[in-house]
Enzyme design. Structure first.
Site, mmCIF file in Angstrom:
data_model
loop_
_atom_site.group_PDB
_atom_site.id
_atom_site.type_symbol
_atom_site.label_atom_id
_atom_site.label_comp_id
_atom_site.label_asym_id
_atom_site.label_seq_id
_atom_site.Cartn_x
_atom_site.Cartn_y
_atom_site.Cartn_z
ATOM 1 C CG HIS A 24 -1.713 1.218 1.442
ATOM 2 N ND1 HIS A 24 -3.063 1.290 1.191
ATOM 3 C CD2 HIS A 24 -1.364 2.470 1.898
ATOM 4 C CE1 HIS A 24 -3.517 2.498 1.455
ATOM 5 N NE2 HIS A 24 -2.502 3.236 1.906
ATOM 6 C CD GLU A 25 1.708 3.624 3.713
ATOM 7 O OE1 GLU A 25 2.000 4.681 3.120
ATOM 8 O OE2 GLU A 25 0.672 3.484 4.380
ATOM 9 C CG HIS A 28 0.396 6.406 -0.446
ATOM 10 N ND1 HIS A 28 -0.657 6.949 -1.141
ATOM 11 C CD2 HIS A 28 -0.164 5.746 0.616
ATOM 12 C CE1 HIS A 28 -1.802 6.639 -0.540
ATOM 13 N NE2 HIS A 28 -1.523 5.917 0.526
#
Length: 433
Positions: A24-25, A28
């Site tokens: 997920h990170e 980003h």
């Protein structure tokens, strides 16, 4: 052995959880760097740092509490109306705003003026904030399609698993025949266990859903073409009306709801069969729809969850489950008395469901979730376009920092809900059995 397998299941889920957070990170991080935003930190977990290493301008690390993760981008919020980054206020709400703004500029270095998050165009900020949840969606879809098209799911077929001896209304809570119960049409027609029905009233059938619908729509004489011991036989049945379980538009049984329909009287055999790409995508769409409905229904489930945690209420199968509950389920999966491939498939589906939940949850348009930042960037874009349309001055960046008091309230609600789920997962867990 049971304890060892349980620990192994929990450990594997922990690894899957950490990977999902890191994945997920990474969404980003990669998009932020793509758009030239400086990212000082990429961390998996919260709390004390267990391990970290700096590569280039970013510190990568793992923290002690695997309950989430974050990347820290410079300039998440624009300066205040006076152009200052730091200010002081006696108002506690205003103090929250100023603290958030100050934190967004920590480690500001010369040359960062052109690398601040808020200076990027709204569509770029939307991509950066959406990339994290989107990575979870990609992972969920990849796992689901992989399992669906290679291993498959339990699917009812047109093969006969058993023939009912008599006709019993499905609304009745019994399975033993009474003397007054008529013999089932399937038994009278000579249908046997192991027969595979290939046609109904002369029309070919190759799946249970189509066969079930035709049976329900028929009352009276009908022909069944079956394959038995390599040969085809035609059986004659006289279907009758019976009270059976109602089905929704997707063919799924509606609990505790019954309707009158045609009745033959046999049980379909269930096999694990791989699905085609189209059927897999359709099933994934249903899974996504159910996930959205579950998110919407969360507030209504709080009373039952409270009773399950602190009263004598029953923990329902569709009750919200947290990280601890999911880890316990993973431990139970490892102890199932089924083939190894079934255990692997079940574990991966649990991980896929977890990632789908991460995607849906993070897309809620509330700070401090990713969806809240996306909503702020979209609102800024709308404001600027309206200003240009009416030839008004550019309103500038939308100051998301002003919503931080709301974000703290939302975070507080989420924390309370998480603690409630945690207690329920410990004292009254959901069990796959």
């Amino acid at each position: 052995m049971t304890l060892l397998l349980t620990i192994l299941g929990i450990a594997l889920f922990a690894v899957g959880l950490l990977f999902s957070i890191a994945w997920h990170e990474l969404g980003h991080l990669s998009t932020a760097k793509l758009f030239g935003i400086r990212v000082p930190q990429y961390m998996v977990g919260f709390g004390p740092t267990l391990w970290s290493r700096r590569k280039g301008e970013t510190e990568y690390g793992i923290k002690a509490i695997p309950m989430g993760g974050y990347i820290r981008m410079i300039g998440m919020f624009p300066p205040g109306e006076d152009g200052r980054i730091e200010a002081r206020s006696t108002s506690p709400w205003r103090g929250m705003i100023e603290d958030a703004r100050t934190a967004a500029y920590e480690e500001l270095q010369p040359g960062d003026e052109k690398r601040l998050f808020y200076t990027r165009k709204p569509w770029k900020r939307v991509i950066v904030m959406f990339a994290g949840p989107f990575m979870n969606l990609i992972l969920a879809v990849a796992i689901f399609l992989g399992i669906s098209m290679t291993f498959g799911f339990a699917t009812q077929t047109t093969e006969v698993a058993g023939v009912q001896k008599c006709v019993i209304e499905q609304s009745e809570d019994r399975d033993k025949c009474a003397e007054s119960d008529p013999v089932s049409p399937a038994r009278l027609a000579g249908l046997r266990t192991g027969d595979r029905i290939v046609a109904f009233n002369g029309k070919p059938v190759d799946d249970w859903a189509a066969l079930s619908d035709r049976i329900r729509d028929t009352i009276g004489p009908a022909t069944l073409t079956v394959e038995r011991d390599g040969e085809k036989k035609v059986l004659h049945a006289d279907l009758i009306q019976n009270t059976v379980a109602a089905k929704d538009s997707d063919g799924e049984v509606i609990p505790e709801k019954f309707v009158p329909a045609g009745y033959l009287g046999f049980a379909a055999k269930t096999e694990i069969l791989p699905l085609s790409f189209v059927d897999s995508v359709d099933r994934m769409g249903g899974m996504l729809e159910n996930g959205v409905e579950s998110i919407i229904a969360l507030p209504a489930k709080i009373p039952d969850l409270w009773d399950a945690a602190f009263g004598d209420g029953e923990r329902k199968d569709d009750s919200p489950v947290g990280v601890v509950g999911a880890a316990r389920i993973s431990g139970e999966v490892m102890n199932l008395d089924v083939p190894t491939q079934n255990i692997v498939a079940s574990f991966l589906m649990l991980l896929a469901g977890f990632n789908l939940s991460l995607f849906l949850f993070n897309m809620l348009p509330l700070l401090p979730l990713d969806g809240g930042h996306i909503a702020g960037a979209l609102w800024e874009s709308v404001r600027r376009k309206v200003a240009r349309l009416f030839r008004r001055p550019d309103p500038g960046p939308f100051d998301v920092a002003k919503l931080m008091p709301v974000a703290y309230v939302v975070a507080g609600v989420f924390i309370c809900f998480t603690l409630l789920v945690l207690v329920a997962d410990i004292v009254n867990p959901v069990k796959i059995s």
